[in-house]
Design an enzyme around this catalytic site. Structure first.
Site, short mmCIF file in Angstrom:
data_model
loop_
_atom_site.label_atom_id
_atom_site.label_comp_id
_atom_site.label_asym_id
_atom_site.label_seq_id
_atom_site.Cartn_x
_atom_site.Cartn_y
_atom_site.Cartn_z
N LYS A 87 -0.29 -8.30 -3.31
CA LYS A 87 -2.05 -7.86 -3.01
C LYS A 87 -2.23 -5.94 -3.77
CE LYS A 87 -4.67 -6.22 -0.72
NZ LYS A 87 -5.42 -5.81 0.42
N TYR A 119 1.09 -0.77 -0.26
CA TYR A 119 -0.12 -0.18 -0.28
C TYR A 119 0.85 1.28 -0.35
CZ TYR A 119 -4.26 -2.39 1.74
OH TYR A 119 -4.87 -3.97 2.00
P1 FBP Z 1 -11.27 -6.07 2.24
O1 FBP Z 1 -12.18 -6.51 1.39
O2 FBP Z 1 -12.85 -6.21 3.32
O3 FBP Z 1 -11.28 -4.53 1.67
O4 FBP Z 1 -9.86 -6.97 2.81
C1 FBP Z 1 -8.99 -6.74 2.21
C2 FBP Z 1 -7.73 -6.22 3.06
O5 FBP Z 1 -6.50 -5.89 2.22
C3 FBP Z 1 -7.98 -7.31 4.39
O6 FBP Z 1 -7.32 -8.32 4.10
C4 FBP Z 1 -6.78 -5.64 4.87
O7 FBP Z 1 -7.52 -6.07 6.63
C5 FBP Z 1 -7.38 -4.50 4.49
O8 FBP Z 1 -7.78 -4.97 3.21
C6 FBP Z 1 -7.09 -3.86 4.72
O9 FBP Z 1 -7.23 -2.12 4.22
P2 FBP Z 1 -7.16 -0.50 4.16
O10 FBP Z 1 -5.87 -0.53 5.50
O11 FBP Z 1 -6.87 -0.31 3.36
O12 FBP Z 1 -8.27 -0.14 5.09
#
Ligand code: FBP
Length: 257
Positions: free
Chosen positions: A179, A148
């Site tokens: 991811k 991210y």
């Molecule tokens: P979701 O499909 O609910 O978005 O989950 C995917 C995911 O990567 C989870 O593994 C993680 O907890 C979450 O999204 C983190 O999302 P963010 O930090 O963007 O809120």
């Protein structure tokens, strides 16, 4: 690739495709994501099993208390780091909370690890992950990076350029799978997939959408050449989780079952 890594990867990646059910939001977002049903890990693990997900993503504590009864039904992806939503996002860091040895002891088929590229804490997270990746290779456990772009230096964490940068960084750091968040169009996501090269790209599900919107997004992700999804809320917050799972399976795996 060593034999253990190839064997474990073959349980997570089916015909080149990946469909993970993510359930680490209890720490990442807090229990506000949950209702009376999905706050119980067994409810979500049952969906993962019945829906034939190619893996379920759990933090150590949920794996420790609940995974045993599902072993052999769905592969485990053990998340090795995490943070809560209570810490400020400017200087964001995700702390290791479990080890590669824990993943081995829990019978995991892959480890999951989050890095925030562009964060003032990026160097520390790179260094943490470098050790984890080396150990994972020694044990033959594939690595999945949640990559991210985030922190005070990142102006727009959803911009296709920074998401491509995150995907490429995952390749450079040695991840088997990365991811990322979807960039919003087939064309821009194709660049993300291209940037990652041999590292397989999967998309996050994101916050809850309508079924039609979510399945359209899934089709676009696959059209861009990605390997699949790590999805959470759009499935276990759905009133009919098996129905959306079947539609999602069709989008990811196509007609051949
Ligand atoms: P979701 O499909 O609910 O978005 O989950 C995917 C995911 O990567 C989870 O593994 C993680 O907890 C979450 O999204 C983190 O999302 P963010 O930090 O963007 O809120």
């Amino acid at each position: 690739m060593q034999i253990g890594e190839a064997v474990r990867l073959s349980r997570i990646v089916k015909r080149g495709k990946i469909l993970l059910l993510a359930y680490d939001q209890g720490m990442e977002h807090g229990p506000s994501d949950f209702n009376e049903k999905n706050t119980n890990p067994e409810y979500v693990l049952d969906i993962a099993k019945k829906g034939r997900y190619t893996g379920v993503v759990l933090q150590k504590g949920v794996a420790k208390h609940y995974f045993e009864n599902y072993a052999g039904d769905v592969p485990l992806v053990l998340k090795l780091n995490g943070r809560t939503n209570l810490v400020p996002k400017d200087d964001i860091y995700s702390s290791p909370v479990a080890s590669v040895k824990d993943a081995v002891n829990f019978g995991a088929d892959a480890i999951g690890y989050t890095i925030y590229i562009g964060s003032p804490q990026e160097a520390r997270m790179f260094s943490d992950f470098a050790q984890i990746e080396k150990e994972a290779r020694d044990f033959g456990i594939p690595t999945i990076l949640w990559a991210y772009p985030r922190g005070k230096h990142v102006q727009n964490e959803k911009s296709p350029e920074v998401i491509s940068y995150a995907a490429r960084t995952a390749l450079e750091l040695g991840a088997n799978i990365v991811k990322v968040n979807y960039t919003g169009s087939v064309e821009s996501f194709r660049h993300v997939v291209q940037a990652a090269q041999k590292t397989l790209v999967i998309s996050a599900g994101g916050s809850k959408q309508t079924d039609a919107e979510f399945i359209e997004k899934a089709r676009e992700v696959m059209k861009a050449g990605a390997a699949g999804f790590a999805v959470g809320r759009n499935v276990w917050q759905n009133e009919e989780p098996m129905k959306i799972t079947e539609e999602l399976r069709k989008a990811v795996f196509g007609k051949v079952e």
